[in-house]
Design an enzyme around this catalytic site. Structure first.
Site, short mmCIF file in Angstrom:
data_model
loop_
_atom_site.label_atom_id
_atom_site.label_comp_id
_atom_site.label_asym_id
_atom_site.label_seq_id
_atom_site.Cartn_x
_atom_site.Cartn_y
_atom_site.Cartn_z
N ARG A 34 -9.85 -8.79 14.26
CA ARG A 34 -10.02 -9.69 15.41
C ARG A 34 -8.65 -9.96 16.01
NH1 ARG A 34 -14.69 -8.52 15.86
NH2 ARG A 34 -16.45 -9.81 15.29
N HIS A 66 -12.14 -3.16 22.68
CA HIS A 66 -13.09 -3.60 21.64
C HIS A 66 -14.29 -2.65 21.52
CE1 HIS A 66 -14.44 -7.43 19.31
NE2 HIS A 66 -14.96 -6.33 18.77
C1 GLV Z 1 -17.53 -6.05 16.24
O1 GLV Z 1 -16.50 -6.52 16.60
C2 GLV Z 1 -18.41 -6.59 15.23
O2 GLV Z 1 -18.16 -7.69 14.71
O3 GLV Z 1 -19.39 -5.91 14.92
#
Ligand code: GLV
Length: 309
Positions: free
Chosen positions: A224, A272
């Site tokens: 993250r 992401h």
């Molecule tokens: C992606 O970031 C997830 O948490 O699956």
């Protein structure tokens, strides 16, 4: 009983169709069209709107759309008795393993350097480096971390891992707990962060940690954004302690237009996408959890709210 899909940052429609394919009798609602709030017992959440949970008097479970649950647990209005579950899925783990292996091989093969030479029309071979001479260190040896570790090993890298609690993985040297972190970091050339985001792991990728890596190490953050102290990364790149970074997650997403990371040649930015849950692959476990909740059975892939993952 009804299910509410509360997605701040993803289209809910493909999820509706996939859920209906599994059971077309489900009472499904998409935020903000919640209908009668007291009907909702189960929320499927992905960066849900703040304050939502406290408006649902009969909420019993929040199911994350992904592997991470930090976006749910950080909500101070999540009632203490509500269960939280996450997605565990082979395709999610495979796609993470593929992303990290690609990033590590791209760095090893010096593709960014060759691209710079190309722009200057320079034919400039660099001495090759064997994958086996590079140690990849994975922080976080859960499902995603373990699959990624095996994929990197198959690609020829020397792989080691670090996790909060001791783990055993074939062919991978595993370190655990705070005390073994310095030993783990001391010979890592490529550091991968796949930790869950908890109060203890927030800001873990900081100047003090970077200083313990061999000079010129490379960082891949697929955990993250809040694992990383952004200014510390920039400072470590400026002084050469780190040679580069591949980042898929950011403190603020989308990454703000004026963010300094955009300008840095040593940083590869992806939006992401390292492992995005496929509705078709995940809906069965979600519906199974909804049914288990109705029958007062324990949930699949429930997380420990005290531990944070
Ligand atoms: C992606 O970031 C997830 O948490 O699956």
């Amino acid at each position: 009983m009804a299910i509410l899909l509360a997605f701040g940052a993803r289209d809910a429609k493909p999820w509706m169709s996939a859920l209906r394919e599994v059971d077309d009798a489900l009472d499904l609602r998409i935020w903000p069209d919640c209908g009668e709030l007291r009907d909702i017992t189960f929320v499927i959440a992905w960066y849900h709107p703040a304050g939502l949970f406290s408006t649902l008097p009969n909420l019993r479970c929040v199911q994350s759309l992904g592997a991470g649950v930090d976006h749910i647990l950080r909500d101070p209005l999540l009632p203490p008795n509500v269960a939280v579950a996450r997605i565990v899925d082979k395709s999610l783990a495979r796609s993470m393993a593929q992303y990290v292996t690609t990033a590590a091989l791209n760095h090893l093969g010096r593709f960014p350097s060759y691209q710079k030479s190309q722009l200057k029309r320079q034919w400039q071979p660099l001495p090759p480096i064997a994958a086996s001479q590079q140690t990849v260190g994975i922080m976080g040896l859960g499902r995603l971390g373990a699959t990624t570790a095996h994929a990197l090993r198959q690609a020829g890298f020397t792989v080691q891992g670090w996790s909060r609690s001791p783990k055993k993985l074939a062919g991978i040297k595993a370190y655990s707990e705070e005390a073994q972190l310095p030993q783990f970091l001391a010979n890592v050339n490529i550091l991968v962060c796949l930790l869950p985001l908890t109060p203890t792991t927030t800001n873990i990728l900081n100047a003090q940690l970077f200083a313990q890596l061999p000079r010129g190490a490379y960082v891949i953050n697929v955990g993250r954004g809040s694992h990383l102290v952004e200014d510390d990364l920039l400072a470590a790149l400026d002084c050469g302690q780190l040679s580069g970074a591949c980042l898929d997650v950011f403190r603020q997403e989308p990454l703000p237009i004026d963010h300094p990371f955009w300008q840095r040649k040593e940083i590869i930015i992806t939006p992401h996408i390292s492992s995005v849950t496929d509705p078709q692959a995940a809906v069965r476990q979600i519906v199974a959890n909804y049914r288990r909740l109705q029958q007062n059975q324990s949930l699949i892939n429930a997380i420990d709210r005290n531990r944070g993952y």
